[in-house]
Design a protein around this motif. Sequence first.
Motif, PDB file in Angstrom:
ATOM      1  N   SER A   1      -6.407  -0.665  -8.800  1.00 35.05           N
ATOM      2  CA  SER A   1      -6.275  -0.183  -7.436  1.00 35.05           C
ATOM      3  C   SER A   1      -5.238   0.953  -7.472  1.00 35.05           C
ATOM      4  O   SER A   1      -5.020   1.557  -8.532  1.00 35.05           O
ATOM      5  CB  SER A   1      -5.821  -1.335  -6.527  1.00 35.05           C
ATOM      6  N   PHE A   2      -4.625   1.258  -6.361  1.00 33.43           N
ATOM      7  CA  PHE A   2      -3.576   2.277  -6.348  1.00 33.43           C
ATOM      8  C   PHE A   2      -2.616   1.975  -5.209  1.00 33.43           C
ATOM      9  O   PHE A   2      -2.879   1.127  -4.358  1.00 33.43           O
ATOM     10  CB  PHE A   2      -4.186   3.682  -6.193  1.00 33.43           C
ATOM     11  N   LYS A   3      -1.494   2.661  -5.214  1.00 34.48           N
ATOM     12  CA  LYS A   3      -0.574   2.594  -4.083  1.00 34.48           C
ATOM     13  C   LYS A   3       0.011   3.984  -3.867  1.00 34.48           C
ATOM     14  O   LYS A   3      -0.138   4.863  -4.725  1.00 34.48           O
ATOM     15  CB  LYS A   3       0.530   1.567  -4.341  1.00 34.48           C
ATOM     16  N   TYR A   4       0.644   4.181  -2.707  1.00 34.51           N
ATOM     17  CA  TYR A   4       1.286   5.458  -2.420  1.00 34.51           C
ATOM     18  C   TYR A   4       2.791   5.306  -2.547  1.00 34.51           C
ATOM     19  O   TYR A   4       3.377   4.427  -1.920  1.00 34.51           O
ATOM     20  CB  TYR A   4       0.946   5.929  -1.000  1.00 34.51           C
ATOM     21  N   LYS A   5       3.393   6.192  -3.354  1.00 41.18           N
ATOM     22  CA  LYS A   5       4.848   6.275  -3.408  1.00 41.18           C
ATOM     23  C   LYS A   5       5.259   7.523  -2.641  1.00 41.18           C
ATOM     24  O   LYS A   5       4.741   8.607  -2.901  1.00 41.18           O
ATOM     25  CB  LYS A   5       5.315   6.377  -4.864  1.00 41.18           C
ATOM     26  N   VAL A   6       6.177   7.352  -1.712  1.00 39.54           N
ATOM     27  CA  VAL A   6       6.577   8.464  -0.845  1.00 39.54           C
ATOM     28  C   VAL A   6       8.090   8.640  -0.950  1.00 39.54           C
ATOM     29  O   VAL A   6       8.837   7.670  -0.787  1.00 39.54           O
ATOM     30  CB  VAL A   6       6.184   8.184   0.624  1.00 39.54           C
ATOM     31  N   ARG A   7       8.515   9.850  -1.240  1.00 37.73           N
ATOM     32  CA  ARG A   7       9.956  10.113  -1.391  1.00 37.73           C
ATOM     33  C   ARG A   7      10.429  11.121  -0.349  1.00 37.73           C
ATOM     34  O   ARG A   7       9.834  12.179  -0.187  1.00 37.73           O
ATOM     35  CB  ARG A   7      10.246  10.633  -2.801  1.00 37.73           C
TER      36      ARG A   7
ATOM     37  N   VAL B   1       4.933   2.578  -0.294  1.00 37.73           N
ATOM     38  CA  VAL B   1       6.343   2.290  -0.570  1.00 37.73           C
ATOM     39  C   VAL B   1       7.111   3.597  -0.457  1.00 37.73           C
ATOM     40  O   VAL B   1       6.686   4.629  -0.974  1.00 37.73           O
ATOM     41  CB  VAL B   1       6.528   1.652  -1.964  1.00 37.73           C
TER      42      VAL B   1
ATOM     43  N   PHE C   1       4.475  12.924  -1.860  1.00 35.25           N
ATOM     44  CA  PHE C   1       3.528  11.809  -1.987  1.00 35.25           C
ATOM     45  C   PHE C   1       3.001  11.726  -3.410  1.00 35.25           C
ATOM     46  O   PHE C   1       2.712  12.746  -4.040  1.00 35.25           O
ATOM     47  CB  PHE C   1       2.338  12.010  -1.033  1.00 35.25           C
TER      48      PHE C   1
ATOM     49  N   ARG D   1       0.039   9.257  -5.464  1.00 32.83           N
ATOM     50  CA  ARG D   1      -0.901   8.138  -5.500  1.00 32.83           C
ATOM     51  C   ARG D   1      -0.934   7.647  -6.940  1.00 32.83           C
ATOM     52  O   ARG D   1      -1.230   8.427  -7.839  1.00 32.83           O
ATOM     53  CB  ARG D   1      -2.287   8.580  -5.040  1.00 32.83           C
TER      54      ARG D   1
ATOM     55  N   ALA E   1       0.830  -1.201   0.000  1.00 27.49           N
ATOM     56  CA  ALA E   1       0.000   0.000   0.000  1.00 27.49           C
ATOM     57  C   ALA E   1       0.865   1.252   0.000  1.00 27.49           C
ATOM     58  O   ALA E   1       0.571   2.238  -0.671  1.00 27.49           O
ATOM     59  CB  ALA E   1      -0.926  -0.010   1.217  1.00 27.49           C
TER      60      ALA E   1
ATOM     61  N   TRP F   1       1.243  15.385  -3.790  1.00 28.99           N
ATOM     62  CA  TRP F   1       1.298  16.493  -2.841  1.00 28.99           C
ATOM     63  C   TRP F   1       2.576  16.405  -2.026  1.00 28.99           C
ATOM     64  O   TRP F   1       3.252  15.372  -2.032  1.00 28.99           O
ATOM     65  CB  TRP F   1       0.051  16.525  -1.935  1.00 28.99           C
TER      66      TRP F   1
END
Lengths: 429, 429
Positions: free
Chosen positions: B416-422, A376, B120, B122, A374, B112
């Motif tokens: 579906s989706f996922k969150y990529k966070v850097r 990453v 972030f 999505r 969910a 965002w």
Amino acid sequence: MPDANRGLDDGNVIAVMRKLGIAARAAARTLALAPAPQKDAALEAMARAIEAHEAAILAANALDVTDSIARNQLASFVDRLTLNEKRVTGIAQAIREVAAQPDPVGRVLATWKRPNGLEFERVSTPLGVVGVIFESRPNVLADAAALCLKAGNASILRGGSESFRTCVEIAKALRTGLQAAGLPEASIQMVPTADRAAVGAMLAGLDGTIDVLVPRGGKNLVARVQAEARVPVFAHLEGINHVYVHAGASLDMAIPLVLNAKLRRTGVCGAAETLLVDQAVAPSFLKPLVKALLDAGCEVRGDSRTLAVDPHVKPADDTDWTTEYLDAIISVKVVPGIDAALAHIDRYGSHHTDAIVTGDEEAAKRFLNEVDSAIVLHNASTQFADGGEFGFGGEIGIATGRMHARGPVGAEQLCSFKYKVRGQGTVRP
Amino acid sequence: MPDANRGLDDGNVIAVMRKLGIAARAAARTLALAPAPQKDAALEAMARAIEAHEAAILAANALDVTDSIARNQLASFVDRLTLNEKRVTGIAQAIREVAAQPDPVGRVLATWKRPNGLEFERVSTPLGVVGVIFESRPNVLADAAALCLKAGNASILRGGSESFRTCVEIAKALRTGLQAAGLPEASIQMVPTADRAAVGAMLAGLDGTIDVLVPRGGKNLVARVQAEARVPVFAHLEGINHVYVHAGASLDMAIPLVLNAKLRRTGVCGAAETLLVDQAVAPSFLKPLVKALLDAGCEVRGDSRTLAVDPHVKPADDTDWTTEYLDAIISVKVVPGIDAALAHIDRYGSHHTDAIVTGDEEAAKRFLNEVDSAIVLHNASTQFADGGEFGFGGEIGIATGRMHARGPVGAEQLCSFKYKVRGQGTVRP
């Protein structure tokens, strides 16, 4: 037995629950059309009422806590149950934070026009009725009810029986807020009995009146809800989260990040449980990483390479890779490269939250694309797995399923949508 | 009995189905990362293979059709089962239309940045494994498999047993296309037995390997899947759709729109079943509306006001308001105003598709906001309830649930989706 209703027989419980469902569905229709200022006024009035009812809430809570201690519950359980003035203020503040969020209902999610002149709009709508089943943490009652209300949903909330009296008092305050704003009282309904048959009725969906269930609590509760629910569930069973220190990582970044991911709070679902170290950097990184963890009071269970760097490392067995410790324990493994790291996470992970530490953008891109979780992260701690940290103004939980909501479930994720189509007398050939 | 596998006992069927599930999950992992050109190449190769296999498909279909006629199936059933050269070409063409759509996977749905510097994203991802249970319409096999593949999902498809031989031949062609593009054969798997126990195994979710079920067929099939499925379902049970001719409507627009909504095709889920006429315009509109319907060969079942305008109108009883005729029959009622129209639709409708005819923008706005249906239309026919008409390049079905997908379910809704966070080594305080 803190509640007279416990004496209800199963048939009566079902009848009581059915009534809640019908009332919730009716309230949901009103809530779906309630303007944002009315919902926000209700939330503000709820926060004020929580503060005004503080003495009654604390008195009820003291009885719940005394009973739980007498029944020899674990200290951590009693701590989660216990309220004090600061925690009551926190509950009110959390409701105000939900009120301060933008209205998630009525957002135009997409617009387009077709060659025949039809104009399409996809617009967010509430989901309907949300059932929340939570363990004895009374703040969850207010948090969840507030988020549901913000998204125009009615809620039916069933808390752990040990928190029953506290929840009754909090629910009274919430009702006061609804009344003050002219919203239906059935917008937020606490299950009025601690009888366990009520949970069964909710799992069955209350004759189709519950649209989605949210379990909040330990693994046993979530597993039961996932196994038995006849309606969709937003939940995660566990967070077996990984930090992969890639060949392109700097040790200066890796050490504080791993410590934070594992140890900032060990009992949250976003805590890291396994550290994967790339063999390209293991000769120089593994020892200082392990030492930092041990020095911080963390137990380290490692593979043979990890065992070799420090005598305090304990051997990991195969169950360690699938264990959510929720404690100051970490499993550590050296992997031959990114493919092995991806394969390990795919095999042992829980599709919750996984992070890579690296200065190599290509490796980061692969990790973010290929890890089927969910959340990453690249060069950020797994402990950011939290709706508040995402900027959602709170969360009702974190979902690892791929349907509808994934990751932190905030007010926006508690919405559905509909299509509005405008023509000029347009007919289909 | 067209298939030797029918002799499998239940235990063997379960074992066969479990294997399908495991293979589908593995294929889904590969598909999730397949680049758009590879998926589109597979779809084009599938379309070509359908055309190349035309003779074999038609030969198998002739056997299925002969058996169905011998078993005295309804003519409409046999028609849906029967293929000819034109219909085979249509199947190939539908696959090409899916290929021509933009890739629904990897879209950036939102971005965002938080004050702590975390970025972030999505991003859309495939859902995973889609189970499709359909009646004896062989084109559904190819349509559904193509949409699933476009969205990076593996599919497990189980068709009505009367179409078994036809489906086997179509599935061979689809497999040829997958091989040509180097995608796993298990990306699209037809259930290799007509044994009914296979459906039970799919309803149970194949040990968690099926993420969502899509039933395609009549009400009995959908009702069974909705009642028994242990996994989420995209479906609608029925389309009890309304056209409300409001006081602000023009008769010139209302007549052709009502005729189209009811009669363009009566057997589709978007067909109108009930006409509501505002009493403000009933004195002048009701008679010509009813006459137009009767003249077009539609049976009209009316309330007392409607009965009075034409001797050919039959009396409607209370069951008419909840009946999906799927035939040239319409129920007609005069309502006192928009509130009564909204209340009627809320009480008797199926939350599928409803339309208002009016020149009054305020009334249209209220109707589009307040009718709780997947699709709400202003001055447009309910027969636009179709993924193709929405511009989705096809649909796997129409959903009336509020979870995940609502309305036409195209490739985008199969994601579906996922969150990529850097971050920059970002840790949580």
